[in-house]
Design a protein around this motif. Sequence first.
Motif, PDB file in Angstrom:
ATOM      1  N   GLY A   1       0.820  -1.204   0.000  1.00  0.00           N
ATOM      2  CA  GLY A   1       0.000   0.000   0.000  1.00  0.00           C
ATOM      3  C   GLY A   1       0.851   1.250   0.000  1.00  0.00           C
ATOM      4  N   THR A   2       0.217   2.374   0.271  1.00  0.00           N
ATOM      5  CA  THR A   2       0.892   3.675   0.284  1.00  0.00           C
ATOM      6  C   THR A   2       1.108   4.131   1.727  1.00  0.00           C
ATOM      7  OG1 THR A   2      -0.105   4.303  -1.828  1.00  0.00           O
ATOM      8  CG2 THR A   2       0.760   6.083  -0.458  1.00  0.00           C
ATOM      9  N   TYR A   3       2.346   4.537   1.999  1.00  0.00           N
ATOM     10  CA  TYR A   3       2.720   5.011   3.332  1.00  0.00           C
ATOM     11  C   TYR A   3       3.115   6.486   3.237  1.00  0.00           C
ATOM     12  CZ  TYR A   3       2.932   0.098   4.791  1.00  0.00           C
ATOM     13  OH  TYR A   3       2.623  -1.207   5.083  1.00  0.00           O
ATOM     14  N   ARG A   4       2.834   7.229   4.305  1.00  0.00           N
ATOM     15  CA  ARG A   4       3.180   8.650   4.331  1.00  0.00           C
ATOM     16  C   ARG A   4       4.126   8.932   5.494  1.00  0.00           C
ATOM     17  NH1 ARG A   4      -1.824  12.236   4.474  1.00  0.00           N
ATOM     18  NH2 ARG A   4      -1.815  11.658   2.268  1.00  0.00           N
ATOM     19  N   CYS A   5       5.261   9.531   5.160  1.00  0.00           N
ATOM     20  CA  CYS A   5       6.209   9.993   6.177  1.00  0.00           C
ATOM     21  C   CYS A   5       5.947  11.477   6.439  1.00  0.00           C
ATOM     22  CB  CYS A   5       7.642   9.785   5.686  1.00  0.00           C
ATOM     23  SG  CYS A   5       8.919  10.463   6.790  1.00  0.00           S
ATOM     24  N   GLU A   6       5.671  11.804   7.703  1.00  0.00           N
ATOM     25  CA  GLU A   6       5.379  13.186   8.080  1.00  0.00           C
ATOM     26  C   GLU A   6       6.405  13.666   9.102  1.00  0.00           C
ATOM     27  OE1 GLU A   6       1.415  13.473   9.507  1.00  0.00           O
ATOM     28  OE2 GLU A   6       0.479  12.944   7.585  1.00  0.00           O
ATOM     29  N   VAL A   7       6.963  14.838   8.856  1.00  0.00           N
ATOM     30  CA  VAL A   7       7.942  15.444   9.761  1.00  0.00           C
ATOM     31  C   VAL A   7       7.388  16.791  10.225  1.00  0.00           C
ATOM     32  CG1 VAL A   7      10.307  16.275  10.044  1.00  0.00           C
ATOM     33  CG2 VAL A   7       9.844  14.281   8.573  1.00  0.00           C
ATOM     34  N   SER A   8       7.185  16.929  11.545  1.00  0.00           N
ATOM     35  CA  SER A   8       6.639  18.158  12.129  1.00  0.00           C
ATOM     36  C   SER A   8       7.768  18.913  12.838  1.00  0.00           C
ATOM     37  CB  SER A   8       5.525  17.839  13.131  1.00  0.00           C
ATOM     38  OG  SER A   8       4.480  17.129  12.499  1.00  0.00           O
ATOM     39  N   ALA A   9       7.956  20.175  12.466  1.00  0.00           N
ATOM     40  CA  ALA A   9       8.993  21.023  13.058  1.00  0.00           C
ATOM     41  C   ALA A   9       8.351  22.339  13.492  1.00  0.00           C
ATOM     42  CB  ALA A   9      10.113  21.260  12.052  1.00  0.00           C
ATOM     43  N   PRO A  10       7.809  22.410  14.706  1.00  0.00           N
ATOM     44  CA  PRO A  10       7.086  23.603  15.170  1.00  0.00           C
ATOM     45  C   PRO A  10       7.925  24.878  15.162  1.00  0.00           C
ATOM     46  CG  PRO A  10       6.654  21.725  16.612  1.00  0.00           C
ATOM     47  CD  PRO A  10       7.765  21.324  15.695  1.00  0.00           C
ATOM     48  N   GLN A  11       9.250  24.751  15.289  1.00  0.00           N
ATOM     49  CA  GLN A  11      10.107  25.935  15.353  1.00  0.00           C
ATOM     50  C   GLN A  11      10.474  26.483  13.980  1.00  0.00           C
ATOM     51  OE1 GLN A  11      13.514  25.163  17.858  1.00  0.00           O
ATOM     52  NE2 GLN A  11      12.307  23.969  19.339  1.00  0.00           N
ATOM     53  N   ASP A  12      10.071  25.787  12.911  1.00  0.00           N
ATOM     54  CA  ASP A  12      10.414  26.229  11.562  1.00  0.00           C
ATOM     55  C   ASP A  12       9.333  27.160  11.006  1.00  0.00           C
ATOM     56  OD1 ASP A  12      12.520  24.541  11.925  1.00  0.00           O
ATOM     57  OD2 ASP A  12      12.288  23.501  10.008  1.00  0.00           O
ATOM     58  N   THR A  13       9.709  27.869   9.939  1.00  0.00           N
ATOM     59  CA  THR A  13       8.753  28.737   9.266  1.00  0.00           C
ATOM     60  C   THR A  13       7.623  27.902   8.677  1.00  0.00           C
ATOM     61  OG1 THR A  13      10.555  30.243   8.707  1.00  0.00           O
ATOM     62  CG2 THR A  13       8.490  30.500   7.491  1.00  0.00           C
ATOM     63  N   ILE A  14       7.992  26.825   7.972  1.00  0.00           N
ATOM     64  CA  ILE A  14       7.024  25.834   7.510  1.00  0.00           C
ATOM     65  C   ILE A  14       7.136  24.655   8.464  1.00  0.00           C
ATOM     66  CG2 ILE A  14       6.360  24.298   5.620  1.00  0.00           C
ATOM     67  CD1 ILE A  14       7.549  26.307   3.686  1.00  0.00           C
ATOM     68  N   THR A  15       6.056  24.334   9.130  1.00  0.00           N
ATOM     69  CA  THR A  15       6.147  23.408  10.260  1.00  0.00           C
ATOM     70  C   THR A  15       5.925  21.945   9.899  1.00  0.00           C
ATOM     71  OG1 THR A  15       3.798  23.743  10.763  1.00  0.00           O
ATOM     72  CG2 THR A  15       5.388  25.202  11.855  1.00  0.00           C
ATOM     73  N   LEU A  16       5.474  21.661   8.671  1.00  0.00           N
ATOM     74  CA  LEU A  16       5.167  20.276   8.326  1.00  0.00           C
ATOM     75  C   LEU A  16       5.643  19.950   6.921  1.00  0.00           C
ATOM     76  CD1 LEU A  16       3.696  17.575   8.988  1.00  0.00           C
ATOM     77  CD2 LEU A  16       1.644  18.565   7.942  1.00  0.00           C
ATOM     78  N   GLY A  17       6.306  18.812   6.806  1.00  0.00           N
ATOM     79  CA  GLY A  17       6.699  18.275   5.499  1.00  0.00           C
ATOM     80  C   GLY A  17       6.310  16.811   5.422  1.00  0.00           C
ATOM     81  N   GLU A  18       5.990  16.335   4.230  1.00  0.00           N
ATOM     82  CA  GLU A  18       5.555  14.941   4.092  1.00  0.00           C
ATOM     83  C   GLU A  18       5.904  14.406   2.721  1.00  0.00           C
ATOM     84  OE1 GLU A  18       0.912  15.622   2.807  1.00  0.00           O
ATOM     85  OE2 GLU A  18       1.388  15.532   4.953  1.00  0.00           O
TER      86      GLU A  18
END
Length: 258
Positions: free
Chosen positions: A96-113
């Motif tokens: 199936g399809t898996y999603r990797c999510e990285v949350s960085a609250p201190q960054d300007t953009i706080t979420l990448g996936e």
Amino acid sequence: MFVSVALLVLIQSAAVVPVTVTSHSPGVEVRESSDAVLSCEFSTENDKNPRIEWKKIDKDVSFVYFNRYFTESFRGRAEIKGATLQLKSVTQSDAGTYRCEVSAPQDTITLGEINVTLTVLVPPHTPSCDVPSSALTGSLVQLRCRDHHSIPAAVYTWYKDNRALHIQQPNATYTIDEKTGVLTFQKVSRSDTGQYHCEAKNRVGPGKSCSGTRMQIDDLNVAAVVSGVLLLVLLMCLCVFGVFYGRRHGLFSRHRGR
């Protein structure tokens, strides 16, 4: 002075790299029972300890890795290295399809996936084959072969008396659909009598074949059919005569009892 300020702003803006997430292999293919590595790499602007999460995207979204722990179905058979996910001894249920999510609250953009698709490959299984034991000349006959388990889907080759039947055969009395495994004779003849078997193949493992079955093609026995029809007509005539005779002689009269 203006040039120096502009250069300083440019340098500072170049150093600002908000959280980004990438994958070396967004599509992963592994054989069943092998280990699968789902690549996930990230970089952050300021946050040195971002939160890593993995989710499986089916009809519903379910967690794989959350709050630094694996969920129950993945516990004991999965590992995290950085943000890369490794699954051990994968099965079809893991595909199936898996999603990797990285949350960085201190960054300007706080979420990448990033999404990574896992395909679990399965070598051919012994196919089920449907071969009629007999048929009459001139009739439409279909032989069927199917392997429901192989991934990617198998292609099929039919054999008569251990010799492959070629799809592109000049003046052939048959057609073969190698994707569905159906061998069709529009009008079989006695020369089509023989032992037939089918082989399923894909790129994952060696081909598998069903056991051979003999198909006998016979001519229609016209004499036997004519004899049967005449016998049926004779029986019908006797029945009609019996009813007529009984009524004529009062055998069916209610006044004579049963």
